[in-house]
Design a protein around this motif. Sequence first.
Motif, PDB file in Angstrom:
ATOM      1  N   LYS A  69      34.693  17.339  10.956  1.00 31.09           N
ATOM      2  CA  LYS A  69      33.532  16.542  10.566  1.00 31.09           C
ATOM      3  C   LYS A  69      33.077  15.631  11.697  1.00 31.09           C
ATOM      4  CE  LYS A  69      34.141  16.521   5.600  1.00 31.09           C
ATOM      5  NZ  LYS A  69      34.328  15.694   4.395  1.00 31.09           N
ATOM      6  N   LYS A  70      33.951  15.362  12.654  1.00 36.46           N
ATOM      7  CA  LYS A  70      33.543  14.577  13.822  1.00 36.46           C
ATOM      8  C   LYS A  70      32.601  15.380  14.713  1.00 36.46           C
ATOM      9  CE  LYS A  70      37.441  11.453  14.321  1.00 36.46           C
ATOM     10  NZ  LYS A  70      38.499  10.992  15.227  1.00 36.46           N
ATOM     11  N   VAL A  71      32.773  16.694  14.720  1.00 37.85           N
ATOM     12  CA  VAL A  71      31.916  17.559  15.529  1.00 37.85           C
ATOM     13  C   VAL A  71      30.552  17.714  14.866  1.00 37.85           C
ATOM     14  CG1 VAL A  71      31.624  19.914  16.398  1.00 37.85           C
ATOM     15  CG2 VAL A  71      33.844  18.783  16.572  1.00 37.85           C
ATOM     16  N   ALA A  72      30.550  18.013  13.566  1.00 35.28           N
ATOM     17  CA  ALA A  72      29.305  18.194  12.814  1.00 35.28           C
ATOM     18  C   ALA A  72      29.524  17.648  11.409  1.00 35.28           C
ATOM     19  CB  ALA A  72      28.924  19.660  12.772  1.00 35.28           C
ATOM     20  N   SER A  73      28.807  16.625  11.048  1.00 35.15           N
ATOM     21  CA  SER A  73      29.031  15.982   9.751  1.00 35.15           C
ATOM     22  C   SER A  73      28.528  16.830   8.585  1.00 35.15           C
ATOM     23  CB  SER A  73      28.374  14.602   9.724  1.00 35.15           C
ATOM     24  OG  SER A  73      26.988  14.728   9.969  1.00 35.15           O
ATOM     25  N   GLU A  77      26.015  22.750   9.218  1.00 29.70           N
ATOM     26  CA  GLU A  77      26.171  22.800  10.681  1.00 29.70           C
ATOM     27  C   GLU A  77      27.565  23.295  11.074  1.00 29.70           C
ATOM     28  OE1 GLU A  77      24.677  22.343  14.544  1.00 29.70           O
ATOM     29  OE2 GLU A  77      23.666  22.227  12.617  1.00 29.70           O
ATOM     30  N   ARG A  78      28.606  22.830  10.367  1.00 32.61           N
ATOM     31  CA  ARG A  78      29.978  23.297  10.654  1.00 32.61           C
ATOM     32  C   ARG A  78      30.081  24.802  10.433  1.00 32.61           C
ATOM     33  NH1 ARG A  78      31.241  18.666   7.793  1.00 32.61           N
ATOM     34  NH2 ARG A  78      31.894  19.829   5.948  1.00 32.61           N
ATOM     35  N   ASN A  79      29.508  25.294   9.345  1.00 31.48           N
ATOM     36  CA  ASN A  79      29.572  26.729   9.053  1.00 31.48           C
ATOM     37  C   ASN A  79      28.792  27.548  10.089  1.00 31.48           C
ATOM     38  OD1 ASN A  79      31.193  26.347   6.841  1.00 31.48           O
ATOM     39  ND2 ASN A  79      29.483  26.205   5.410  1.00 31.48           N
ATOM     40  N   ARG A  80      27.673  27.025  10.564  1.00 29.22           N
ATOM     41  CA  ARG A  80      26.893  27.711  11.588  1.00 29.22           C
ATOM     42  C   ARG A  80      27.705  27.859  12.875  1.00 29.22           C
ATOM     43  NH1 ARG A  80      23.720  26.726  15.970  1.00 29.22           N
ATOM     44  NH2 ARG A  80      24.112  24.504  15.892  1.00 29.22           N
ATOM     45  N   ILE A  81      28.383  26.792  13.257  1.00 25.55           N
ATOM     46  CA  ILE A  81      29.219  26.837  14.465  1.00 25.55           C
ATOM     47  C   ILE A  81      30.355  27.842  14.283  1.00 25.55           C
ATOM     48  CG2 ILE A  81      30.775  25.494  15.935  1.00 25.55           C
ATOM     49  CD1 ILE A  81      28.969  23.041  15.249  1.00 25.55           C
ATOM     50  N   LYS A  82      30.992  27.850  13.119  1.00 28.20           N
ATOM     51  CA  LYS A  82      32.078  28.800  12.858  1.00 28.20           C
ATOM     52  C   LYS A  82      31.585  30.244  12.916  1.00 28.20           C
ATOM     53  CE  LYS A  82      34.361  25.752   9.656  1.00 28.20           C
ATOM     54  NZ  LYS A  82      34.862  25.600   8.296  1.00 28.20           N
ATOM     55  N   LEU A 100      48.177  34.842  16.763  1.00 29.50           N
ATOM     56  CA  LEU A 100      47.457  33.967  15.852  1.00 29.50           C
ATOM     57  C   LEU A 100      46.635  33.055  16.744  1.00 29.50           C
ATOM     58  CD1 LEU A 100      46.803  32.569  13.180  1.00 29.50           C
ATOM     59  CD2 LEU A 100      48.910  31.286  13.414  1.00 29.50           C
ATOM     60  N   VAL A 101      45.301  33.159  16.656  1.00 26.91           N
ATOM     61  CA  VAL A 101      44.400  32.425  17.530  1.00 26.91           C
ATOM     62  C   VAL A 101      43.613  31.419  16.708  1.00 26.91           C
ATOM     63  CG1 VAL A 101      42.494  32.606  19.165  1.00 26.91           C
ATOM     64  CG2 VAL A 101      44.193  34.432  19.038  1.00 26.91           C
ATOM     65  N   VAL A 102      43.608  30.172  17.164  1.00 29.52           N
ATOM     66  CA  VAL A 102      42.851  29.107  16.511  1.00 29.52           C
ATOM     67  C   VAL A 102      41.848  28.580  17.528  1.00 29.52           C
ATOM     68  CG1 VAL A 102      42.974  26.871  15.368  1.00 29.52           C
ATOM     69  CG2 VAL A 102      44.861  28.493  15.124  1.00 29.52           C
ATOM     70  N   MET A 103      40.567  28.699  17.212  1.00 29.06           N
ATOM     71  CA  MET A 103      39.503  28.175  18.075  1.00 29.06           C
ATOM     72  C   MET A 103      39.035  26.856  17.474  1.00 29.06           C
ATOM     73  SD  MET A 103      39.136  30.347  20.452  1.00 29.06           S
ATOM     74  CE  MET A 103      37.787  31.136  21.220  1.00 29.06           C
ATOM     75  N   VAL A 104      39.179  25.771  18.226  1.00 35.15           N
ATOM     76  CA  VAL A 104      38.777  24.443  17.762  1.00 35.15           C
ATOM     77  C   VAL A 104      37.562  24.010  18.572  1.00 35.15           C
ATOM     78  CG1 VAL A 104      39.511  22.064  17.412  1.00 35.15           C
ATOM     79  CG2 VAL A 104      41.184  23.916  17.227  1.00 35.15           C
ATOM     80  N   ALA A 105      36.469  23.748  17.874  1.00 34.27           N
ATOM     81  CA  ALA A 105      35.222  23.374  18.540  1.00 34.27           C
ATOM     82  C   ALA A 105      35.261  21.909  18.958  1.00 34.27           C
ATOM     83  CB  ALA A 105      34.040  23.612  17.610  1.00 34.27           C
ATOM     84  N   LYS A 106      34.752  21.648  20.150  1.00 34.15           N
ATOM     85  CA  LYS A 106      34.567  20.276  20.610  1.00 34.15           C
ATOM     86  C   LYS A 106      33.152  19.846  20.251  1.00 34.15           C
ATOM     87  CE  LYS A 106      37.752  20.703  24.509  1.00 34.15           C
ATOM     88  NZ  LYS A 106      37.896  20.614  25.969  1.00 34.15           N
ATOM     89  N   ARG A 110      28.304  21.946  19.439  1.00 37.41           N
ATOM     90  CA  ARG A 110      27.225  21.832  18.456  1.00 37.41           C
ATOM     91  C   ARG A 110      25.865  22.098  19.089  1.00 37.41           C
ATOM     92  NH1 ARG A 110      27.018  16.105  16.172  1.00 37.41           N
ATOM     93  NH2 ARG A 110      26.433  15.771  18.317  1.00 37.41           N
ATOM     94  N   ASP A 111      25.633  21.614  20.294  1.00 41.00           N
ATOM     95  CA  ASP A 111      24.301  21.664  20.892  1.00 41.00           C
ATOM     96  C   ASP A 111      24.155  22.674  22.028  1.00 41.00           C
ATOM     97  OD1 ASP A 111      23.510  19.529  19.227  1.00 41.00           O
ATOM     98  OD2 ASP A 111      24.456  18.110  20.617  1.00 41.00           O
TER      99      ASP A 111
END
Length: 131
Positions: A69-73, A77-82, A100-106, A110-111
């Motif tokens: 939620k810090k990346v996209a409230s 928007e969070r679902n679009r990034i995912k 097992l790969v975890v991608m964490v957005a900074k 978002r932009d």
Amino acid sequence: PSEDAKSWSVAVVKDEQNSLSKQPAVARVTRALFKSVPLSAFRRLHGTHLTTQYISIEGPTALTCVVSKKVASSAVERNRIKRRLRSLVRPLLLGHQHLLVVMVAKKSARDVSFSVLKNDIERLVAQLPRS
């Protein structure tokens, strides 16, 4: 043996949406499964717009994308990034097995444009082990 040397047995759930969207099949990880693996066991790779965490597992390659939620409230928007992350990462993971790969957005993810995000992901996936 150290935590990194252990091979984690992780059950994964097949992502049914892959067959509908004609995307390459990559398994999806449930929240309970992800929490069962200690964070210290993951290896990390840092990119400009993403952090990638991975660990060797028994079974097929599994992917999960995390956007806080810090990346996209907004949930939209969070679902679009995912969705963007999954569409870029799935084809690149075909040569990788038992990860097992975890991608964490900074916040910058978002932009950023799709092509810049693609370059960042390609650089990170190229560093993943192929075994």
